[in-house]
Design a protein around this motif. Structure first.
Motif, mmCIF file in Angstrom:
data_model
loop_
_atom_site.group_PDB
_atom_site.id
_atom_site.type_symbol
_atom_site.label_atom_id
_atom_site.label_comp_id
_atom_site.label_asym_id
_atom_site.label_seq_id
_atom_site.Cartn_x
_atom_site.Cartn_y
_atom_site.Cartn_z
ATOM 1 N N ASN A 1 0.831 -1.198 0.000
ATOM 2 C CA ASN A 1 0.000 0.000 0.000
ATOM 3 C C ASN A 1 0.869 1.253 0.000
ATOM 4 O OD1 ASN A 1 -2.559 -1.221 0.085
ATOM 5 N ND2 ASN A 1 -2.457 -1.464 2.306
ATOM 6 N N ASN A 2 0.518 2.173 -0.878
ATOM 7 C CA ASN A 2 1.169 3.476 -0.885
ATOM 8 C C ASN A 2 0.074 4.523 -0.694
ATOM 9 O OD1 ASN A 2 2.537 5.829 -1.280
ATOM 10 N ND2 ASN A 2 3.550 5.194 -3.170
ATOM 11 N N PHE A 3 -0.097 4.962 0.550
ATOM 12 C CA PHE A 3 -1.183 5.870 0.880
ATOM 13 C C PHE A 3 -0.935 7.297 0.390
ATOM 14 C CE2 PHE A 3 -1.917 2.468 4.021
ATOM 15 C CZ PHE A 3 -3.270 2.235 3.793
ATOM 16 N N GLU A 4 0.200 7.513 -0.286
ATOM 17 C CA GLU A 4 0.427 8.817 -0.898
ATOM 18 C C GLU A 4 -0.615 9.082 -1.988
ATOM 19 O OE1 GLU A 4 4.419 8.898 -2.301
ATOM 20 O OE2 GLU A 4 5.292 8.555 -0.308
ATOM 21 N N TYR A 5 -1.190 8.012 -2.522
ATOM 22 C CA TYR A 5 -2.211 8.156 -3.562
ATOM 23 C C TYR A 5 -3.606 8.360 -2.985
ATOM 24 C CZ TYR A 5 1.162 6.610 -7.080
ATOM 25 O OH TYR A 5 2.256 6.511 -7.918
#
Length: 360
Positions: free
Chosen positions: A147-151
């Motif tokens: 998961n990359n919550f920057e998106y």
């Protein structure tokens, strides 16, 4: 439980560098070490960050992973789950609905013992616990994305991932990179202490080395040597952050069983790393199996991309609340290797289940 932007930043940073020091991670997150530690501790205390887990490469330790899909009536799901819990070689299970209504389960069985596992499954069918089943086996190393919550945009409660750009990338790749073959088994160079160490790494790879050394009864210097040995021999595929469903409510668990050419498998094996959602892609004999946590509004976009390139796509929705992830289990390991007898894999499991049913 609402997560702050800082919480999401910490989770994304940790996913990129699961074993990084707080000093390095805080620099990547553009926080002070104290602030980063405070949020990291808070995520643990609230039960959101469950663990940083080592993903063991099963073939390297003499185990063969097998993916099973059990079609089962709702009334028998609890009993089927209990049998899976009792089995020493179950690695994961989750209830599913869709192309298969029942349970998806992952086993890691000692090499050469597959026939015993199939005998157990046939016994479950005779007991009317399952109506039918199908299974597949991996042909190469697994591929992981995190998961990359920057998106993720907190303001609009949505993910801003560019699916058109991802789709264009798939169209432009003429020759995808080859799959990575499974490493050879080095079980003959390992012992029970190694299995105990791997278990603790699967439970919490960020645990202090001194703590792991004390729990496994080895000197710290020996532990350091074994960790280098695991790295040199591809014993660990990846380190992943395990996040509780409290945080994952932004996402839904979906599984795709895809039949396609080897080239298409290679294509998605490469492209899956570009997605900002935690996913596992397992290359199989018929294509690949993809398990992903994805925003519900983006499910159709991923599904359309798979349908466009695969000859057949089966879809399963997973019930996160029913899922069970088993840490690497060292108990079936004896000094001569993994216990692979019919009694251990078939009879003992059924006898324990029947005894529980009788209340004995």
């Amino acid at each position: 439980m609402k997560l702050s932007r800082a919480d999401l930043n910490v989770l994304s940073t940790l996913a990129k560098d699961p074993l990084g020091t707080v000093k390095d991670l805080s620099r990547q997150a553009d926080m002070s070490p104290n602030t980063f530690s405070k949020h990291l501790r808070g995520l643990r205390d609230r039960g959101i960050l469950v663990s940083v887990s080592a993903e063991i490469c099963y073939p390297s330790v003499g185990l063969e992973p097998i993916l099973f899909f059990f079609k089962a009536p709702f009334r028998s799901l609890y009993d089927l789950e209990r049998i899976l819990d009792l089995h020493p070689y179950t690695r994961y299970r989750i209830r599913c609905i869709g192309s298969c209504n029942g349970i998806y389960a992952l086993f890691a069985i000692p090499s050469g013992a597959n026939a015993y596992l199939l005998e157990l499954i046939e016994a479950l069918k005779e007991m009317d616990l399952i109506a039918d089943y199908f299974y597949d086996t991996p042909i190469a190393r697994w591929i992981y994305s995190e998961n990359n919550f920057e998106y993720y945009d907190l303001e609009c409660d949505c993910w801003r991932f560019d699916w058109k750009e991802w789709e264009s990338m798939l169209d432009e790749i003429s020759e995808p990179p080859p799959l990575n073959k499974n490493p050879p088994s080095i079980l003959h160079r390992m012992n029970r202490k190694d299995m105990e160490i791997l278990r603790y790494l699967s439970m919490n790879a960020r645990e202090k080395r001194g703590v792991i050394a004390e729990k496994t009864g080895v000197p710290v210097y020996h532990l350091s040597r074994r960790l280098r040995f695991y790295e040199e021999n591809n014993v660990i595929d990846a380190y992943r952050i395990i996040v509780h469903g409290i945080a994952s409510k932004l996402l839904v668990m979906v599984m795709f069983d895809c039949e396609c050419s080897l080239r298409t498998t290679r294509l998605f094996a490469y492209a899956i790393n570009k997605l900002p959602f935690q996913s596992t892609l397992i290359p199989t004999r018929r294509g690949f199996f993809l398990q992903t946590s994805i925003p519900s509004q983006d499910l159709a976009k991923l599904g359309a991309s798979l349908q466009k390139r695969c000859s057949d796509v089966k879809v399963f929705w997973g019930d996160y609340e029913s899922s069970m992830r088993y840490w690497f289990y060292h108990e079936p390991y004896a000094e001569e290797g993994w216990i692979a007898t019919r009694r251990y894999i078939v009879s003992d499991v059924l006898e324990r289940f029947r005894a529980e049913r009788r209340g004995g």
